[in-house]
Design an enzyme around this catalytic site. Sequence first.
Site, PDB file in Angstrom:
ATOM      1  CG  ASP A 155      -4.869   3.945   2.247  1.00 51.65           C
ATOM      2  OD1 ASP A 155      -5.267   3.644   3.647  1.00 51.65           O
ATOM      3  OD2 ASP A 155      -4.537   4.987   2.071  1.00 51.65           O
ATOM      4  CD  GLN A 186       5.364  12.518   3.469  1.00 50.55           C
ATOM      5  OE1 GLN A 186       5.804  13.605   3.721  1.00 50.55           O
ATOM      6  NE2 GLN A 186       6.052  11.222   3.228  1.00 50.55           N
ATOM      7  CG  HIS A 197       2.735   7.090   0.628  1.00 50.23           C
ATOM      8  ND1 HIS A 197       3.372   7.640   1.518  1.00 50.23           N
ATOM      9  CD2 HIS A 197       1.546   7.561   0.892  1.00 50.23           C
ATOM     10  CE1 HIS A 197       2.625   8.366   2.380  1.00 50.23           C
ATOM     11  NE2 HIS A 197       1.365   8.185   2.002  1.00 50.23           N
ATOM     12  CG  HIS A 236      -2.660   8.671  -1.262  1.00 53.40           C
ATOM     13  ND1 HIS A 236      -2.974   7.942  -0.189  1.00 53.40           N
ATOM     14  CD2 HIS A 236      -1.541   9.391  -0.721  1.00 53.40           C
ATOM     15  CE1 HIS A 236      -2.655   8.073   0.821  1.00 53.40           C
ATOM     16  NE2 HIS A 236      -1.552   9.197   0.462  1.00 53.40           N
TER      17      HIS A 236
END
Length: 144
Positions: free
Chosen positions: A37, A101, A107, A109
């Site tokens: 990220d 979001q 996705h 995390h």
Amino acid sequence: MSLDGRYDADNIFAKIIRGEIPSVKVFEDDKVLAFMDVFPQSRGHALVISKTSQARNILEIEPQALAEVAVAAQKLAKAVVAALKPDGVVVTQFNGAPAGQTVFHLHVHVIPRYEGAELGRHGAGGMADVEELKALAEKISAAL
């Protein structure tokens, strides 16, 4: 964005999958991609996405693609724990803007947690140093 809507094929994760935007990859195969990220909440924060599904959230994703993402998230979490030795690990997924979001491509995390270290705010921290992300990705990849 609400839970209803159309998939935007120009979202940042779709562009990463197509190779139009660079990413610091941890691992990938023909179904999933795990990468660092760039706005991490913690040292070692990484993401897992489906490369085959155009689901915006967990309500839309095909069961097989969800299973592939879940298995990859577990693989990533194990590698993060082995490589970085955090005190804990958060595995989370957001659905809809009110839930936090910010990119509307499903996705997951994987966020290492370190005793005494504050967790950064989702999507609000500064951009990470790319060289540091590469070094972390190498360590995590080596633990696979």
